[in-house]
Each structure stands twice: as C-alpha cells, then as structure tokens.
Motif scaffolding. Sequence first.
Motif, PDB file in Angstrom:
ATOM      1  N   GLY A  21      22.352 -16.626 -21.991  1.00  0.00           N
ATOM      2  CA  GLY A  21      21.185 -15.768 -22.779  1.00  0.00           C
ATOM      3  C   GLY A  21      21.325 -16.142 -24.148  1.00  0.00           C
ATOM      4  O   GLY A  21      20.601 -15.900 -24.844  1.00  0.00           O
ATOM      5  N   ALA A  72      14.915  -9.037 -21.470  1.00  0.00           N
ATOM      6  CA  ALA A  72      14.753 -10.246 -21.183  1.00  0.00           C
ATOM      7  C   ALA A  72      15.781 -11.101 -20.995  1.00  0.00           C
ATOM      8  O   ALA A  72      15.807 -12.186 -19.927  1.00  0.00           O
ATOM      9  CB  ALA A  72      13.652 -10.666 -22.354  1.00  0.00           C
ATOM     10  N   ARG A  73      16.838 -11.286 -21.945  1.00  0.00           N
ATOM     11  CA  ARG A  73      17.795 -12.280 -21.845  1.00  0.00           C
ATOM     12  C   ARG A  73      18.776 -12.067 -20.738  1.00  0.00           C
ATOM     13  O   ARG A  73      19.349 -12.931 -20.125  1.00  0.00           O
ATOM     14  CB  ARG A  73      18.576 -12.112 -23.028  1.00  0.00           C
ATOM     15  CG  ARG A  73      18.089 -12.959 -24.054  1.00  0.00           C
ATOM     16  CD  ARG A  73      18.820 -12.909 -25.352  1.00  0.00           C
ATOM     17  NE  ARG A  73      17.657 -13.283 -26.349  1.00  0.00           N
ATOM     18  CZ  ARG A  73      17.404 -14.553 -26.875  1.00  0.00           C
ATOM     19  NH1 ARG A  73      18.268 -15.526 -26.365  1.00  0.00           N
ATOM     20  NH2 ARG A  73      16.800 -15.017 -27.798  1.00  0.00           N
ATOM     21  N   VAL A  92      11.197  -4.748 -22.253  1.00  0.00           N
ATOM     22  CA  VAL A  92      11.171  -6.291 -22.078  1.00  0.00           C
ATOM     23  C   VAL A  92      12.118  -6.955 -23.078  1.00  0.00           C
ATOM     24  O   VAL A  92      12.759  -7.641 -22.616  1.00  0.00           O
ATOM     25  CB  VAL A  92       9.772  -6.879 -22.123  1.00  0.00           C
ATOM     26  CG1 VAL A  92       9.856  -8.304 -22.323  1.00  0.00           C
ATOM     27  CG2 VAL A  92       8.801  -6.300 -21.054  1.00  0.00           C
ATOM     28  N   ARG A  93      12.026  -6.529 -24.204  1.00  0.00           N
ATOM     29  CA  ARG A  93      12.816  -7.087 -25.374  1.00  0.00           C
ATOM     30  C   ARG A  93      14.235  -6.710 -25.051  1.00  0.00           C
ATOM     31  O   ARG A  93      15.312  -7.428 -25.281  1.00  0.00           O
ATOM     32  CB  ARG A  93      12.612  -6.488 -26.678  1.00  0.00           C
ATOM     33  CG  ARG A  93      11.247  -6.792 -27.139  1.00  0.00           C
ATOM     34  CD  ARG A  93      10.818  -6.297 -28.647  1.00  0.00           C
ATOM     35  NE  ARG A  93       9.342  -6.493 -28.763  1.00  0.00           N
ATOM     36  CZ  ARG A  93       8.892  -7.742 -29.236  1.00  0.00           C
ATOM     37  NH1 ARG A  93       9.667  -8.799 -29.703  1.00  0.00           N
ATOM     38  NH2 ARG A  93       7.858  -7.860 -29.596  1.00  0.00           N
ATOM     39  N   GLN A 140      21.487  -5.265 -24.078  1.00  0.00           N
ATOM     40  CA  GLN A 140      20.870  -5.866 -22.996  1.00  0.00           C
ATOM     41  C   GLN A 140      21.621  -5.142 -22.031  1.00  0.00           C
ATOM     42  O   GLN A 140      20.795  -4.955 -20.701  1.00  0.00           O
ATOM     43  CB  GLN A 140      21.024  -7.343 -22.725  1.00  0.00           C
ATOM     44  CG  GLN A 140      20.494  -8.285 -23.940  1.00  0.00           C
ATOM     45  CD  GLN A 140      18.814  -8.381 -23.536  1.00  0.00           C
ATOM     46  OE1 GLN A 140      18.530  -8.415 -22.220  1.00  0.00           O
ATOM     47  NE2 GLN A 140      18.080  -8.216 -24.578  1.00  0.00           N
ATOM     48  N   TYR A 145      16.996 -13.474 -17.807  1.00  0.00           N
ATOM     49  CA  TYR A 145      17.069 -14.931 -17.990  1.00  0.00           C
ATOM     50  C   TYR A 145      18.444 -15.686 -17.545  1.00  0.00           C
ATOM     51  O   TYR A 145      18.499 -16.337 -16.761  1.00  0.00           O
ATOM     52  CB  TYR A 145      16.868 -15.358 -19.637  1.00  0.00           C
ATOM     53  CG  TYR A 145      16.701 -16.761 -19.849  1.00  0.00           C
ATOM     54  CD1 TYR A 145      15.888 -17.707 -19.624  1.00  0.00           C
ATOM     55  CD2 TYR A 145      18.152 -17.410 -20.065  1.00  0.00           C
ATOM     56  CE1 TYR A 145      15.644 -18.948 -19.832  1.00  0.00           C
ATOM     57  CE2 TYR A 145      18.148 -18.722 -20.202  1.00  0.00           C
ATOM     58  CZ  TYR A 145      17.093 -19.548 -20.105  1.00  0.00           C
ATOM     59  OH  TYR A 145      17.131 -20.974 -20.227  1.00  0.00           O
ATOM     60  N   VAL A 174      11.083 -15.129 -15.108  1.00  0.00           N
ATOM     61  CA  VAL A 174      11.372 -13.926 -15.884  1.00  0.00           C
ATOM     62  C   VAL A 174      10.071 -13.412 -16.311  1.00  0.00           C
ATOM     63  O   VAL A 174       9.855 -12.299 -15.937  1.00  0.00           O
ATOM     64  CB  VAL A 174      11.958 -14.169 -17.399  1.00  0.00           C
ATOM     65  CG1 VAL A 174      11.991 -13.240 -18.156  1.00  0.00           C
ATOM     66  CG2 VAL A 174      13.400 -14.780 -17.108  1.00  0.00           C
ATOM     67  N   GLN A 175       8.945 -14.291 -16.663  1.00  0.00           N
ATOM     68  CA  GLN A 175       7.738 -13.739 -16.967  1.00  0.00           C
ATOM     69  C   GLN A 175       7.056 -13.174 -15.847  1.00  0.00           C
ATOM     70  O   GLN A 175       6.687 -11.842 -15.670  1.00  0.00           O
ATOM     71  CB  GLN A 175       6.966 -14.777 -17.445  1.00  0.00           C
ATOM     72  CG  GLN A 175       5.512 -14.392 -18.080  1.00  0.00           C
ATOM     73  CD  GLN A 175       4.810 -15.540 -18.523  1.00  0.00           C
ATOM     74  OE1 GLN A 175       5.442 -16.580 -19.261  1.00  0.00           O
ATOM     75  NE2 GLN A 175       3.667 -15.937 -18.195  1.00  0.00           N
ATOM     76  N   PHE A 181       8.609  -9.714 -14.951  1.00  0.00           N
ATOM     77  CA  PHE A 181       8.101  -8.637 -15.751  1.00  0.00           C
ATOM     78  C   PHE A 181       7.025  -8.336 -15.697  1.00  0.00           C
ATOM     79  O   PHE A 181       6.512  -6.940 -15.238  1.00  0.00           O
ATOM     80  CB  PHE A 181       8.058  -9.074 -17.329  1.00  0.00           C
ATOM     81  CG  PHE A 181       9.437  -9.055 -17.713  1.00  0.00           C
ATOM     82  CD1 PHE A 181      10.236  -7.612 -17.968  1.00  0.00           C
ATOM     83  CD2 PHE A 181      10.086  -9.991 -18.589  1.00  0.00           C
ATOM     84  CE1 PHE A 181      11.545  -7.562 -18.408  1.00  0.00           C
ATOM     85  CE2 PHE A 181      11.335  -9.884 -19.140  1.00  0.00           C
ATOM     86  CZ  PHE A 181      12.041  -8.687 -18.991  1.00  0.00           C
TER      87      PHE A 181
END
Lengths: 189, 879
Positions: A149, A28-29, A24-25, A159, A32, A49-50, A53
């Motif tokens: 991002g 994530a961007r 996720v880390r 990423q 996004y 985004v949430q 995931f």
Amino acid sequence: MIDTDEALVRRAQQQDRAAFEELVRRTARLLYAHLYLEIRDSHLTEDLVQETFLQAWRSIGQMTNPRGFRLWLLTVADSVRIDAARRTARKKRTVPGKRGDEMSLRIAASPEVEPVKVMEQNEARQRAMDALRELPDEYRLPLTLRYLGGANYDAISAQLGLSNGSLRGLLNRGMARLRERLKVKDEEA
Amino acid sequence: MSNDPNSHVTGLIETSLAGGLNDQERIAFQDHVRDCASCAAALSAAQEFDGSIASLLSDARPDPGLEDRMVGAIRHSARSRSTRPTHPMVRRAAIGIAATILLGGFGYLASNAIEDGTFPLPSLVPRAYSVGSGQALSAISRDDRTAHSTFYEGVRQAVMGRRESASHGQSSFTTEIEQHDQSSRPIAEGPIREPTLELDKKLPQVSVPDGGTLLLGGQVLGGQVVPQESTYFRPGSQPQQFNAKPSEQDLHRLQAIEGIKHVEKGADALADDIHKDFEHGKVTLRRATASAGMLDASVDLSDETKSPQGQKRGTGGQQSSPADSAAGRKVIRSGEMTFEVDSFDSTIMTITKIVGEEGGFVSTTDSDKLANGKVKGTIVLRVPPGNLDTLVLKLRGIGDLKSQKINAQDITKQYTDLQSELRAARAMEDRLLDIIKTGKGEVKDLLEAEKQLGVWREKIEQVEGEMRYDDNLVSLSTLSITLIEKDIKNAAYVSETEQVTMALETANVESAYDKAKEAIAAAKGRIVQSDLQQHDAGQFSGTIMAALPPDAADGVIARLRQLDGRVANFQRQRAQKSQEGTGAPLNASLAHREDVTLSLTMYNLANVEPRRSVSLLLAAPSVDESYRKVLDAIASAGGRVVTASVNRGKPEQSTATMKFDIASDKADVLLAAVRAAGEVVHSETSDNPDTQNVTEAKRGFVLTIEALAAAAARETQQLKIASASVPDGFNDLLNVVVSKGGRVISSQLDQQDRESITGVLEFEISRDASAAIDAAVNKAGEIIGRNISRSQDTQNTVDSKIQFHIDLLEANSPAVVGEHKSVWGSIRHGLEVSATGLLESLTMIVIGFCFVAPWALIIWIVWRILRKRSKGVTAPVQP
C-alpha cells in the motif's frame, strides 16, 4: 482524527457522503493491499477497490455493527473479488496473462533488461508475495500496507485503526515471521 | 528474546524503519545503536531485508493519490446513479418482462396486420403484376434484341454485299433504315429503344445510286426471321450480273438468317456500289410489331425490273406438256372391269359391237358354266389407247358394273434401254460380219466369230421381239372384262330343332317318374336316358332324357305338367337353321322339324331349401311352455321339424331354438300359432334368390324362444320419491311388485344413517300392472323426480314390461342439492380464463419472437464479424 470510525460509519449510514469519503480515505490503502495480494495487478486491484467502495456505499445501510466496519469492508472486497474472478472465468476468450500477468508486460516494456533477470526477480517477488499471504491476518495487514500500500507508519495505524503500541508489536513480530518464511521459501527455491 | 538485554531496542528496529518512532525515541534508539554492535548489525540486517522487500514489491504500490481517485470515482458514480440502485435480479426480471411485453405487443400487432393483409411483406403483396410484367418486359427486350440484331446483321451483310457488286454496275439506289415501334413502345420502351440507337449509329443513311430495289418482307418470331416476301428489282442495264446469282425466289422459303444470307448472295452483284455511296443509301427497316417480339422488316432497294428468268423458271417446270409425252413416251394403258349381266351371250354381242365402233377388237373370250347353270366368262378387248376412255364409258350400259380398274404404265426408260441395247447389238453384228467377210485370221477365229454372230443375232431378235411386244401393248390398250350372269336365288332348306328342359318338384318322385315314362311311351317318344336315385334323408331324384316326335311334344309336355307336383323350371328352346341354298327361306312351314329333345328332372322337396324363411325371436314368460306349444302347433299343421333344442337353465336364462318348415299354404296358420306362444321380439322374413335349389312350396322357420326376463324392457322409469318413512314405503312397494308378478332385479334399503335412510328398488313388471305400481308409488310418498325413457325399438327390447328404478329418500333429507356454482367452480372458471389468456399472450410472444429473432441474429452476426475484423486488424501478436 477528528471523528472516530464508528461515528463516520454511522453518518455514512445516514447517506452522508462526506463521512463515507472520509472512510474511503482511511481504508483505501488497506483494501488495495488486501486485494493486491490476491490479484497481483495494480490496475485491476484499483478497479476492484473502487468497485468494493461502490458496493459498500450501496449496502452500508444494511451493516449492523459500525465497529466492525473494516472487517465488513474486507468481506465485501472478498466477495467483489470473487465475483470479478467469476466474470473473468465466464469470459472464455480471456487469455491468461493478458491482463493479470505483469511479468510479460514488464518484459515487453523493458527490452534492455535481460529476460532471465526479470524472471528471477519475478520469482523472488512471487515468493515474497506468497510469504506475505501466508501470514495471519493481524501480521499481514500492516506489512501489506507498508510494502504494497506504500503507507508510512502513521498511515498504517490510521488505515488499520490501531494504537501505536499494538502496531509496533505487530510490525515487529510480523517482520520476524516474514523473514523466517522467506528464508524457508528461498531455500526451497 | 526475553533474555536479550537489548530486547527493548531490537523491538523498535522495525518501527524505526517504518518511521514510527517519535523524536525522543528515535534519538535514544540511534544513540543505542551507535554504541551497541549487535544492535547495529541487527538494524542493518533489518534495513537490508526491508529494502529488498520494498524494492521487490515496489511495482505493486498504487499510484499516488489512490484515495483521491477512489473518492472521485465514488462521487462520479453517485452522480450518474442518482436513484437507489436496484438489485440485479430485479433489474434482470424487469428487463425480461419488458422484453416479453414488447415481443407480445409486437406479435399482436404483426398478427393483426397479417390478418388484415396490410402487412407489407413482399410475399403477401399480390405480385403477379409486377413480376409477370417484368418477365414479359425482359422477354420482349431479349427477343427483340436478338431478333433485331440478327436481322440487323443480315441487312448489314446484304448492304455490304450490295456495296461490293454495285461498283460494277454503277447503279444507284437508296437504302433506308427506319424503325416503327409505336405499338410496342408502351410495353417496353427502354429495351427496344436501345437497338434503335445502335442501328442509327452504325447505319446512318445509305443511298444506293442505281435505283435497284430489294424488298424484304419478313416476320421475326422469337428470334427467327421468317421471310415472307422478298423481291429483288434490278434495272435492265445490268441483267447479266443478276442472272449469275441464285434465284431471289428462294428467299421465300428460307429461315431467318439463311434467308438474309441469300439476300446477301443475291445482292452480291450490286454490293460494291453501295460501299461508295454508303452515306447516301437508305435502308428501310419497318418494324410493325403489333405484338411483342414480332418484327416485320423490309429492305427497300429501289429498282424497276424484276428478274424475267427467275419468274419463268418458277412457272415452267410444274406442267408437263402433252406434246413431249406424245413424242417420246411409251405408256401402256390397260384396264379391268367386272359386270353382272343377265345373259352372257347377248352381252358378248353388244360388247363386240361397241368395240368395233371404237376401232378395237375382241381379243379372247373365255367362259365357264357354273353349277347353277349360269355362265361366267372373261373377254379381252384391244383398243387404241385414245379410245379406251370412251370405250369404258360406253361399256357402262351393258350390265351391273361391279368393279373397274384402269391403269397406265410408263415404260419409256425400259424401251429406251432396249433401243440402245439393240443399237449396240447391231454394231456388234456388223463388226462380226466384217470379220467374217474380210476372212482374215485363223479358221478357229472365224468359227468363233460365226458363233458369236449367232449369239448376237439371237440377242437382236430377242430385243426386237421385246420392243415389238412393247409397241403392241402401247399401240393398243388391253381391257379385260369379266362377265357374270345374274344368279337365280333358290330357297334355303330350313330345319327346326326344339329342346325342352323341365324340372318338377313332387312329393312322390317314383310315381311321377313312372307316369312320365308312360306319357313318353304313349306319344311314341324315345327315352334316351333315364335314372331314378334315392339319396339320404329321404330325398329322391329322377332324370329322363327323351326324343319326342315334334307333333307329339306338346301333348307330352301337357301331361307332364299335370303330374302331381310343381314345375320349378321349364325351358323350351326352338332353333331354326337354314341349310344350303342362297335365298331366304320361302316359307316357314317348309321347315323340317327334328325330334324334340326332352330333359326332365324330378325331385322331392326334402332337401331343398325353402325360398322364404322366417326368423323369429320370441320372449315368453316360460320358455318350456312356449316350446311345447310350438311343437304341438307344428305337428298339427303337418310341418317338418328339422332341429329343435331347449337349453334349460334358470327360468330367466332358458332358451329354445327350433328350425322347421311347412307347406306354404299352411305357413300363415302356423305362424299365428307361433306368435301366440310368446311376445315377438324380433321377426325377420328373408327370401333367398330365386335359383334352382330353392322352392316356394314350403316355408322355413327359425325360431328362438327366450325367457321374457332376459329381454330388456323398452321403457324405463326412474322415480325419486321423498317418503315420510322410507322403510314403510319401500316394503309396501316391494309387496305390490311381488304380488303383481314383477321381477325384482335389485332392492336395497340403507338404514345405517338414521338421518338419511334411503332405499333403492329396481324391478321389471308387466305393463298391465303399471297402474298398480303408480298407485303404490303415490302412496309411498311424494314423487320428486320422474324420468321415463324409451330406448330405440331395437330387436332385443320388449314392450310388454316396464323397468322401474325407484329411489326412496327421507322427506326431510337434504340430499337433493341443486347444482349451484360452488367456490371450486369459480376457481376453476378463473383458472380457465387465466390459462386461456396465458396461451393467447404466449402465442403473441412467440409470433413477436419469430419476427424479432432473425433480426437479432443478423445484427449479432454482423456485430461479431465486425468485431472480429477490427480485432484481426488491430490486435497485436501475443508474445
């Protein structure tokens, strides 16, 4: 980068939450940036985004090719976005601009700025976004990560999971293309 | 770009802007840019563009800590959702099933509860009690309140009125208000209590000093007060005040409020006093409400005396005193009586004597002699009015009283008018006389006065005459008596007429006609009219109308009856009529007999329908043969064939129909012959109504002959035979049938399948041959099934033959399979059960839905309204 993406994905498929969190880390961007270009609303984008995931966590076990994790994640994001759009469309009473239109919010939030300027700036912004959107995936993702991002160079490469050299080339060519397109668009405008 | 010497540097511009150069590269890049103007320009341009894009899109960047937020959200959701998430479709389906089961269960419980009658729905509770009594309560309370307040108002007004008048009379009395509602309390305590309190509040206690009593008894029925008894007592000290007021007795007949208003009027005279002593007064309001809505009230104002004048007036005007009428009344009494007497003259004598006794006299006598020698007369008596009644009583004895009428005419007014007219006329006369005597004025005037005097005197005379006449009538009553001598009855004159109507069926009309005429002539009868007609188809008819001497009539009729034929109709009417005279005929033999009218009709039977006709349906083996036999039989019996036809087709389709008639005595013989010609399938005998146009002398036949083959056999035998060799058995059977004269309807031998050869044989055969068939069947194989059915004995079935339907099967053929339960049967049964259950549960679900849906709808609507309201309050206006 202690673990490769592939290893993390494999662990996540075994319901290893820590591994998934690391993923996720790392992505994530990217998500996004990818979603924002379509949604153009930061809060809504974050929600999506949430949601993406969560969806990914639920169905990561079904994924067959751990190498294609990012691509898969983007596909999931797209389907989540489309679902969300459908839901919104189904809610008949949703007023357009109520949530997604940040321009009206900005006008309302900053009364001291003249609306005309805000409008102009907004148009420029839209043009930039459209130009970004029209770029091919490979160029678009680094650029969106950078501008939308808010990622720095290392973050971008993390990423995207790209090597230094290929990212340089992509950035360079992508910027050149973006510039051309924006010029065309500005002239059109 | 490839030919650009700085390409390796310009390629780094974007990377450097993004911060992607390591230290070595950065230093090299910066050094180069410092020296190279073009690269510096490119860098600055790129920086500018980069900055502008970054600033444009700055808003789009997520808040810092995006990754942490994402991770946190995932952790949170994972915690809240510990189990593996299910597919949304699965979830929806589960919810749907759960809801359905819930609805179904609820529906089941509800329908059970409804059937048991324990479901607490208001409409299912026997609510007659609650609602009914509720209505009763409200009705009672409403009525009571209205009645109560009305009455209360009345009493209050009465008391107020009394208060005013009481100041003049210094009277003191008590008024008391009490309420007795024990009996009504159990029904409606609340509503009735209310006015009590009101009453107590407004009229605490009233005492009236003078001791006067006002009794007011009444009933309140549905809001109307009907006073029944109201009396007002007043002490003798103040009679004049009371007298001035309207009679208290009027109260008896007045309606509620009116009545009480009258109380008020009556009490006016004493009302002022009450005002002073209001607090001490006492009004009694007695409510003896035995049933709801009834109010009985009395107001008691104590007093001793009662209005004497009011009482007197009450008794006074009803009787009329005789003294009064004797003094001034002018009444004419008169009467009429009718008597039937034996002798007019002797009765006159008697009457004269009686009248003399009563102080009267015979005024006029008037008599006539009637045609029958009897006398009818009228006498008028005058008698003093006082003696009239006695006279009438005495006269009762003189004869048979037929009618009596006594009347009285009051002419007082008329007489008084005459008197005043007379006075006026006399005054006028005097006046004119004065004018003439004094002789003043001109001659013309005097002459005119003379003339007028004459007119007035004439008028005076006239009036005086009328008065005298009236006086006469009044002083002597007039009784007029009509006397009729009793009549002697004389015998009536009786004449007798006789009429004879006769209808004769005869084979030979002409000879009968002649013989009848001869008989009439021999008896010296008179033929009024006669005719003889011959119609088509050999039909004759003749009619004779004759007048016969009465004595000879019987003889003629007897001779006519002996004519060759049958009397189909005979009517003899005899009528006696009395003429003239008043009494009953003294002796029947005195009757004068008129000539007997004879009306004779003769006809032969050719065209007359027989009364009884027989309809026959014969089934014969050979239609033609039977037809000929029947024709022969008819001819030999002397019958008449009306129509006959044979429809010849194939032997089994031929039919014959015949219509014939024959004299009744030979009918049975013929019928036996006809029956012998074939088998009677259907026979029906019908009788026409016995009217004039049918005869019993002959009998009609309608005969239909059908081929025996066409009629269905009543008995049908179905046989299943397991034969060792089907073809052999089949052929044997067929041979037997043919040899015994049976009719093969269908036969089929199926040899296509070597394994299962079957044969079907259907035939009809005479019952006589059934034994032979049975034998042949037994020979052909084993009978494995036999079904003998006899249809109902309807008109088209024949009992003389039997229809066979024989199935021949191979003995080892497995064709005979019992109806066992197959797989398909089980499946069908299972589906049936399942469908029943499904329908049952669907019913339950629908019932449950019906219970739940309205609530869901209500909740949804409320939710919508609340939401709308809250939104309407808080939502900002859209820019």
